[in-house]
Design a protein around this motif. Structure first.
Motif: not given
Length: 176
Positions: A81-83, A106-110, A114-115, A120-121
């Protein structure tokens, strides 16, 4: 994991938060607000019925050590994992309500294309399904089209298949 290594890992999310706060790490408005909320809540969350469970946060982060990337140039390598990812996991799984339930549901990941959002999800879904300690846990993937939802399911499956530990303990059944 040695106590020294565990302490070092434990500090990465907090170091990230401090670096965002001081501007050492350039971050967007929402990331800055998340850091600010986390740091403020560490000081005053108890008044609002919140507490931070470092063991739960670290448990979620440690789960990623069981995983290996399943495709692309990183295939077969440990999932590191990145920091900023550690901070996100740290906050999502560490904050609890007084009754012990997780604060965030809930979490919003933006992030840019291609990252590794799907990977991750899928890893988080595997954690929720396998290691979160919830009896009868159910995890769903959803999208506007079945083929899109299938991508996350297939990635979660590959992550399990490439983990010697998880492969021994998790059976995979498609469309169930």
């Amino acid at each position: 994991v040695s106590a020294k290594m565990a302490k070092k890992k434990l500090n990465i999310p907090m170091q990230y938060a401090q670096d965002v706060k001081t501007g050492k790490i350039i971050a967007g408005k929402l990331a800055k607000l998340a850091v600010k909320r986390h740091l403020n809540d560490l000081k005053s969350g108890k008044k609002r019925g919140l507490f931070f469970d470092e063991d739960a946060a670290q448990h979620a982060i440690d789960f990623f050590q069981l995983l290996k990337h399943s495709k692309g140039p990183l295939a077969g390598t440990e999932f590191v994992l990145a920091p900023f990812q550690m901070f996100k996991i740290w906050v999502l799984f560490g904050w609890k309500n007084d009754d012990g339930t997780r604060r965030f549901r809930y979490a919003y990941n933006e992030v840019a294309r291609k990252n590794g959002k799907t990977t991750e999800a899928s890893a988080i879904a595997n954690y929720l399904f396998v290691a979160d300690g919830i009896a009868g846990a159910e995890v769903y993937t959803a999208a506007t089209k079945k083929d899109q939802a299938k991508i996350a399911f297939e990635e979660a499956t590959r992550l399990i298949q490439r983990s010697p530990f998880l492969k021994k303990h998790v059976g995979i059944q498609k469309n169930k």
